[in-house]
Motif scaffolding. Structure first.
Motif, PDB file in Angstrom:
ATOM      1  N   GLY A 186      39.936  -5.474 -67.825  1.00 22.34           N
ATOM      2  CA  GLY A 186      39.386  -4.202 -67.383  1.00 22.34           C
ATOM      3  C   GLY A 186      40.404  -3.396 -66.601  1.00 22.34           C
ATOM      4  N   ALA A 187      39.922  -2.266 -66.071  1.00 24.18           N
ATOM      5  CA  ALA A 187      40.766  -1.370 -65.280  1.00 24.18           C
ATOM      6  C   ALA A 187      39.962  -0.870 -64.088  1.00 24.18           C
ATOM      7  CB  ALA A 187      41.226  -0.192 -66.135  1.00 24.18           C
ATOM      8  N   THR A 193      34.618   3.112 -65.562  1.00 26.50           N
ATOM      9  CA  THR A 193      33.203   3.136 -65.189  1.00 26.50           C
ATOM     10  C   THR A 193      32.428   2.003 -65.854  1.00 26.50           C
ATOM     11  OG1 THR A 193      33.410   5.541 -65.150  1.00 26.50           O
ATOM     12  CG2 THR A 193      31.216   4.657 -64.946  1.00 26.50           C
ATOM     13  N   HIS A 194      32.709   1.741 -67.117  1.00 25.94           N
ATOM     14  CA  HIS A 194      32.014   0.668 -67.832  1.00 25.94           C
ATOM     15  C   HIS A 194      32.341  -0.699 -67.221  1.00 25.94           C
ATOM     16  CE1 HIS A 194      30.428   3.311 -70.874  1.00 25.94           C
ATOM     17  NE2 HIS A 194      31.634   3.836 -71.026  1.00 25.94           N
ATOM     18  N   CYS A 195      33.581  -0.856 -66.746  1.00 22.16           N
ATOM     19  CA  CYS A 195      33.965  -2.104 -66.086  1.00 22.16           C
ATOM     20  C   CYS A 195      33.194  -2.275 -64.780  1.00 22.16           C
ATOM     21  CB  CYS A 195      35.467  -2.128 -65.800  1.00 22.16           C
ATOM     22  SG  CYS A 195      36.490  -2.004 -67.287  1.00 22.16           S
ATOM     23  N   PRO A 211      35.578  -2.343 -70.941  1.00 23.78           N
ATOM     24  CA  PRO A 211      36.023  -3.720 -70.779  1.00 23.78           C
ATOM     25  C   PRO A 211      36.192  -4.404 -72.130  1.00 23.78           C
ATOM     26  CG  PRO A 211      33.671  -3.598 -70.351  1.00 23.78           C
ATOM     27  CD  PRO A 211      34.147  -2.188 -70.593  1.00 23.78           C
ATOM     28  N   THR A 212      37.117  -5.323 -72.211  1.00 20.71           N
ATOM     29  CA  THR A 212      37.261  -6.188 -73.383  1.00 20.71           C
ATOM     30  C   THR A 212      36.999  -7.615 -72.933  1.00 20.71           C
ATOM     31  OG1 THR A 212      38.832  -4.773 -74.549  1.00 20.71           O
ATOM     32  CG2 THR A 212      38.840  -7.117 -75.130  1.00 20.71           C
ATOM     33  N   SER A 244      33.241  -3.852 -74.983  1.00 20.65           N
ATOM     34  CA  SER A 244      31.988  -3.186 -74.640  1.00 20.65           C
ATOM     35  C   SER A 244      31.432  -3.813 -73.372  1.00 20.65           C
ATOM     36  CB  SER A 244      30.982  -3.358 -75.783  1.00 20.65           C
ATOM     37  OG  SER A 244      29.769  -2.727 -75.483  1.00 20.65           O
ATOM     38  N   GLU A 245      30.525  -3.077 -72.711  1.00 23.67           N
ATOM     39  CA  GLU A 245      29.706  -3.705 -71.677  1.00 23.67           C
ATOM     40  C   GLU A 245      28.759  -4.641 -72.413  1.00 23.67           C
ATOM     41  OE1 GLU A 245      27.595  -1.235 -68.759  1.00 23.67           O
ATOM     42  OE2 GLU A 245      28.973   0.371 -69.315  1.00 23.67           O
TER      43      GLU A 245
END
Length: 89
Positions: free
Chosen positions: A12-13, A17-19, A58-59, A70-71
């Motif tokens: 992630g980063a 936002t998804h992370c 995210p992966t 994906s989340e």
């Protein structure tokens, strides 16, 4: 803990936002997830994630090499990892 033991990890980063949503899903249990930060302070991708060919966040990468960018719900994480991640106490 089972996710990490099964070989699962999340790339992630810090600005993603998804992370953040994925992290919040785990609450206090997030500390047990094998998380790899992919972003440098300037938001460029670090070498580790470039070498791993991560192209979205995210992966999730699972022990068998499967990847999903994906989340993911606890149900989907359980299905892909073989862990009972939704009912841990």
């Amino acid at each position: 803990k089972c996710l990490t033991d099964s070989g699962a990890k999340m790339y992630g980063a810090f600005w993603c936002t998804h992370c953040e949503n994925q992290k919040k899903l785990f609450g206090n249990s997030w500390q047990y997830v094998n998380y790899i930060e992919c972003s440098n302070p300037d938001q460029s991708q670090n070498q580790l994630c470039q070498d791993a060919k991560i192209d979205g966040y995210p992966t999730w990468e699972f022990g068998n090499g499967t990847r999903v960018s994906s989340e993911l719900s606890f149900e989907k994480l359980a299905e892909l990892s073989g862990c009972d991640v939704g009912n841990s106490k």
